[in-house]
Enzyme design. Structure first.
Site, PDB file in Angstrom:
ATOM      1  N   ASP A  78      -2.208  10.471  -1.893  1.00  0.00           N
ATOM      2  CA  ASP A  78      -2.594   9.471  -2.883  1.00  0.00           C
ATOM      3  C   ASP A  78      -2.869  10.111  -4.231  1.00  0.00           C
ATOM      4  OD1 ASP A  78      -3.320   8.184  -0.123  1.00  0.00           O
ATOM      5  OD2 ASP A  78      -3.021   6.581  -1.580  1.00  0.00           O
ATOM      6  N   ASN A 119      -5.853  11.997   0.439  1.00  0.00           N
ATOM      7  CA  ASN A 119      -4.930  11.178   1.222  1.00  0.00           C
ATOM      8  C   ASN A 119      -5.749  10.384   2.243  1.00  0.00           C
ATOM      9  OD1 ASN A 119      -2.137  10.424   1.770  1.00  0.00           O
ATOM     10  ND2 ASN A 119      -2.434  11.411   3.747  1.00  0.00           N
ATOM     11  N   LYS A 120      -5.072   9.515   2.954  1.00  0.00           N
ATOM     12  CA  LYS A 120      -5.723   8.612   3.923  1.00  0.00           C
ATOM     13  C   LYS A 120      -6.781   9.327   4.763  1.00  0.00           C
ATOM     14  CE  LYS A 120      -5.304   5.093   4.500  1.00  0.00           C
ATOM     15  NZ  LYS A 120      -6.258   4.170   3.828  1.00  0.00           N
ATOM     16  N   ARG A 123       0.868  -1.183   0.000  1.00  0.00           N
ATOM     17  CA  ARG A 123       0.000   0.000   0.000  1.00  0.00           C
ATOM     18  C   ARG A 123       0.899   1.225   0.000  1.00  0.00           C
ATOM     19  NH1 ARG A 123       2.490   1.791   3.675  1.00  0.00           N
ATOM     20  NH2 ARG A 123       0.961   3.449   3.890  1.00  0.00           N
TER      21      ARG A 123
END
Lengths: 309, 309
Positions: B213, B222-223, B44
């Protein structure tokens, strides 16, 4: 469902550390048992801690203990929720600890119903309400503060959807608030704490309602994470309410002078029995944070919706 | 430590779902194995996904598979990180999938070292840096983007303290970033996601650095949780940086048009093998959120620190 009850000179508390998998009562025969229950969070939530502490004083009185010493011991269990200090002082200044505790027990339900009634006004039919931690029946004797507002709105015929943050580290949202809403038949969804902002960004939250451990000058202390939820609500124009009884108000201190409890690192390193990081990892585990007054839409109390202090 | 390596026509990936307790490599003999590894998050992190996808194409090429079909299959594994699409397209347009994948593998390290060097400039001696999720060596081939900045600052002789959010639901912060910093001998503390705001409120965070991302018009995906960290940083005047290679940039789309992956409810209901809410509980589990450009101080790339798009 009652979070606690008094029977045959003993206090029975739902053991909230075992919910939702086991519904059992923890029996307190002595004030030391009550202290243990508060410290280990078998009972938690500012209003519930207050009433449990009052019954702790009653148990000490019945056993002929030194009440001044007991009062200090009980007060030192947890530093942040002001209800603990309020309740112990109120009992200390009464003629009978047990009578006063029973009185407070009865008042709690009435207070929460009034908070619910006052709060229902700001809830619209079809609203999705996000809540953090558990300010529900389990945080009180029954009915709840933030979830009391949800219950009252549902009783008023409004269709409500609830979103619960899981509320790491002890997951009171996932374990307690979700369970309460499921028992009540109110549609509920669970998210991780860090999803709250995204759901508001997407326009999927209409209001936020949380509880409080202390309302003081400049803001509200509540479960860790409340601040970040409030900042997201501010950014995305979601009304952000705190639901709390007046017993949670501290008119004397600045909220920034309140001691924020630091709890054991194990709560963060583990999740139930599952470890997530190496045992020797250094951890910071503050139990509360501070929501500044300028990002709070209102404080829903038994006396109406008030401005923050 | 390399997150992946190519040997005897096979791709070996550290199985990140087993860290920090077990350090094992997952062996990919076919492109289907790579797809499985990406979907289950054995590998990941946007840059690592990109390079792994390129090797997936190489495996397909060696096996004489239809490359157009394979490209589509690999692209459909995860929708948000743009590096996946970038890498597959780059390989598709090359003469040899394996040669191109090996080239990208080598470039990744150089790119991250350049990001680190450019980012170290904004880090002061004694800084406490908060990071969310894992944008470390494990999210890349090695060195890392956000943690690459930390490594570079440490290599430059600056004394750095790191705070890692645990990053529910899959705890990449607790499991991966903490572990990386411990391996590196850089002082690190772990917090639950919802503590980040409180630590900034107390003035205990000097800078935030996270990965990305996708960087697109209007912000950064992003996360999940990155948004709430950024909002807290804004409130408390903590510089908020994103560290990402240019391969993460999407110049064509608005960030609000990017598909945000929804993942399985089990990730939220469980923590490892420990269940936290009733099995039948409804869950929302978005994997990413969007940090708007106006609350990002800068994007640290291999070409320097850029303004958000």
């Amino acid at each position: 469902m009652k979070t606690m009850f008094w029977k045959e000179n003993k206090l029975f508390l739902i053991d909230q550390t075992r919910l939702p998998d086991e519904f059992t009562y923890f029996e307190c025969k002595t004030y030391k048992d009550v202290i243990h229950a508060i410290k280990t969070m078998k009972v938690r939530g500012a209003p519930a801690i207050g009433v449990a502490a009052a019954f702790g004083m009653a148990l000490a009185e019945l056993a002929g203990e030194n009440l001044e010493k007991t009062a200090n011991e009980i007060k030192s269990t947890r530093p942040t929720a002001v209800n603990l200090f309020w309740a112990v002082d109120r009992v200390t200044n009464s003629n009978s600890a047990l009578e006063e505790a029973l009185k407070m027990y009865g008042e709690d339900v009435k207070t929460n119903k009034a908070i619910g009634k006052n709060g229902s006004v700001i809830i619209d039919d079809g609203d999705t309400i996000l809540t953090h931690c558990n300010a529900g029946a389990l945080a009180c004797v029954e009915y709840g503060t933030a979830l009391g507002v949800v219950r009252a709105a549902a009783e008023d015929g409004k269709r409500i959807n609830v979103i619960c943050d899981e509320t790491r580290p002890l997951c009171q949202g996932a374990r307690l608030s979700v369970w309460e809403m499921q028992q009540e038949g109110i549609p509920v969804r669970l998210i991780v704490d860090s999803s709250a902002g995204y759901l508001m960004q997407k326009g999927e939250v209409d209001k936020v309602v949380i509880g409080a451990d202390r309302v003081a000058k400049g803001g509200v202390a509540n479960k860790i994470g409340s601040l970040m939820v409030a900042l997201a609500a501010k950014r995305f124009n979601v009304p952000f309410y705190v639901a709390a009884p007046k017993s949670t108000f501290d008119y004397e201190n600045s909220i920034y002078d309140v001691e924020i409890e630091e709890r054991d690192s194990r709560e963060v390193l583990y999740f139930g029995d599952c470890r997530v990081a190496p045992e020797e990892t250094e951890v910071k585990n503050p139990a509360f944070d501070i929501v500044p007054s300028d990002i709070i839409s209102g404080i829903i109390t038994e006396d109406g919706i008030l401005k923050p202090l």
